[in-house]
Design an enzyme around this catalytic site. Structure first.
Site, mmCIF file in Angstrom:
data_model
loop_
_atom_site.group_PDB
_atom_site.id
_atom_site.type_symbol
_atom_site.label_atom_id
_atom_site.label_comp_id
_atom_site.label_asym_id
_atom_site.label_seq_id
_atom_site.Cartn_x
_atom_site.Cartn_y
_atom_site.Cartn_z
ATOM 1 N N LYS A 92 8.744 -1.628 -6.089
ATOM 2 C CA LYS A 92 8.722 -0.548 -5.093
ATOM 3 C C LYS A 92 10.111 -0.128 -4.604
ATOM 4 O O LYS A 92 10.320 1.010 -4.210
ATOM 5 C CB LYS A 92 7.849 -0.947 -3.907
ATOM 6 C CG LYS A 92 6.371 -0.935 -4.268
ATOM 7 C CD LYS A 92 5.501 -0.952 -3.033
ATOM 8 C CE LYS A 92 4.041 -0.726 -3.393
ATOM 9 N NZ LYS A 92 3.426 -1.922 -4.035
ATOM 10 N N GLU A 114 4.052 4.858 5.044
ATOM 11 C CA GLU A 114 2.777 4.170 5.247
ATOM 12 C C GLU A 114 2.827 2.879 4.456
ATOM 13 O O GLU A 114 3.576 2.778 3.494
ATOM 14 C CB GLU A 114 1.624 5.035 4.738
ATOM 15 C CG GLU A 114 1.347 4.932 3.229
ATOM 16 C CD GLU A 114 2.465 5.447 2.323
ATOM 17 O OE1 GLU A 114 3.313 6.228 2.806
ATOM 18 O OE2 GLU A 114 2.509 5.043 1.143
ATOM 19 N N SER A 381 5.007 -6.273 -12.275
ATOM 20 C CA SER A 381 5.391 -5.355 -11.191
ATOM 21 C C SER A 381 5.933 -6.080 -9.962
ATOM 22 O O SER A 381 6.734 -5.526 -9.218
ATOM 23 C CB SER A 381 4.210 -4.467 -10.813
ATOM 24 O OG SER A 381 3.083 -5.253 -10.474
#
Ligand SMILES: *Cc1c(COP(=O)(O)O)cnc(C)c1O
Length: 403
Positions: A92, A114, A381
């Site tokens: 991310k 968010e 990930s």
């Protein structure tokens, strides 16, 4: 439409995507798209981004040959793209760092985001601390209780975490609240969306900041094996880590791509988050895509053992690639993901995030049936430290691992 040239200027990937937002957001979104095009063409932007990716985020990440896992499964060679080794522990940050540089270019001084499980909130709080920007994170009250440690991490780095109590008090409501803030604050505020979702230009921008995963993997496998992989595998929540890996390979016809959604307890309404299984076409939070809704169009509850895959809509570019038949989508149930989680840990000494474990579950299923000359690249990930408490509920009894 050619998959590698999408979206069009209004954000459509075929019939999917677009800009389903209040009138007040049209201008800021168009400004963002224009600023992004300028930034992309500016060597100084690229230099600054590359420097941060290298020295702050920790790129390039290794492409690691999972020798023991390959031997155990007895088929295709398995390579792991190690996004779990990045700063903050997941992919991310690639997007968060890119978007904060854009926000700086746009003259914004305040960032909102968010978060569901808190991973995107942590990545955003991290880059805000790094750039000295005011940071407000919207998070469902229920998620704040479940993810207290991530709330503490965000607060430690100076972010304000605002609790959202509407509806289910989880991610969907947090997105709505962040959108509401943005409508009122867009003058000085940039909204860092956490996945390849939302109104144009976000799905494109988020994808582009994650393409580095696939660009590196392509170079690394060519150097290592002298040929392209036969298959790419990634888990799909909103779809950012998957599109980042897949996109640079879309023109390579012989590379199969598989996205793995969250099958939860199985494909039973409200017990999973596999949008291509039992979902329908609709509009949610700015974009037209596949989502889970009932016959009245109400968004359905979702469930997954991994909070990061637990969302009712999938990124519009995935909807397009599924329709075009370019990417295959399947799902792994909670139980299958936990098997993948355990298998990678015991065989390679790598504990994947529970999200990532869904991709591992598919590799576990398929690798043995493929020829030994085949190559699979699977995207790791994120790392699983954050998930140990959750995993222990399922995999341990009285503090000892179950057989
Ligand atoms: C958030 C998250 C995901 C899901 O998001 P995508 O946008 O689908 O990539 C997957 N893995 C990890 C480790 C995450 O934190």
């Amino acid at each position: 439409m050619n998959a590698t040239t999408t979206p069009d200027s209004t954000g459509h990937f075929g019939q999917f995507g677009g800009m389903f937002v209040p009138e007040t957001l049209m201008t800021p979104l168009q400004d963002l798209a224009a600023a992004y095009e300028q930034a992309k063409a500016d060597p100084e932007f690229k230099r600054e981004l590359d420097d941060l990716l290298k020295n702050y985020v920790g790129r390039p990440t290794p492409l690691y040959f999972a020798e023991r896992w390959t031997e155990k499964l007895g088929g295709a060679k398995i390579y792991l793209k190690r996004e779990d080794l990045l700063h903050t522990g997941a992919h991310k940050i690639n997007n968060a760092i890119g978007q904060i540089l854009l926000a700086k270019r746009l003259g914004k001084t305040r960032i909102i985001a968010e978060t569901g499980a808190g991973q995107h909130g942590v990545a955003t709080a991290t880059v805000c601390a790094r750039f000295g920007m005011e940071c407000v994170i919207y998070m469902g009250q229920v998620d704040m209780e479940r993810q207290a440690l991530n709330v503490a991490r965000m607060r430690l780095m100076g972010a304000e975490v605002r609790s959202v109590t509407a509806g289910q008090a989880t991610l969907k409501e947090a997105v709505s609240e962040a959108m509401r803030d943005w409508v009122a604050s867009v003058e000085n505020t940039h909204y860092i969306i956490g996945s390849a979702l939302g109104s144009h230009p976000f799905p494109m921008i988020v994808r582009d900041f994650h393409r580095v995963i696939g660009i590196e993997a392509r170079e690394q496998i060519l150097e290592r094996e002298g040929k392209l992989p036969n298959m790419l595998v990634a888990c799909v929540g909103g779809g950012s880590n998957a599109i980042g890996l897949f996109h640079p390979f879309l023109d390579d016809e012989n590379v199969r791509m598989v996205g793995v959604e969250a099958g939860g307890d199985g494909i039973i309404p409200e017990r999973h988050a596999a949008r291509f299984q039992g979902g329908k076409l609709g509009v949610l939070q700015g974009t037209k895509t596949w989502l889970l809704a009932n016959d009245d169009g109400q968004i359905e509850l979702t469930h997954s053992v991994s909070a990061g895959l637990d969302y009712a809509a999938i990124g519009p570019e995935h909807a397009f690639l599924q329709e075009a038949g370019r990417v295959e989508y399947t799902y792994a149930t909670d139980d299958e993901a936990l098997e993948g989680f355990k298998d990678l840990a015991t065989t390679e000494g790598i504990i994947p995030a529970l999200e990532t474990a869904h991709a591992m579950a598919y590799v576990l299923k398929i690798a043995g049936s493929l020829p030994k000359s085949d190559i699979i690249i699977v995207n790791v990930s994120g790392r699983g430290d954050k998930d140990m408490e959750q995993a222990m509920k399922y995999l341990f009894k009285d503090g000892n691992p179950l057989e």
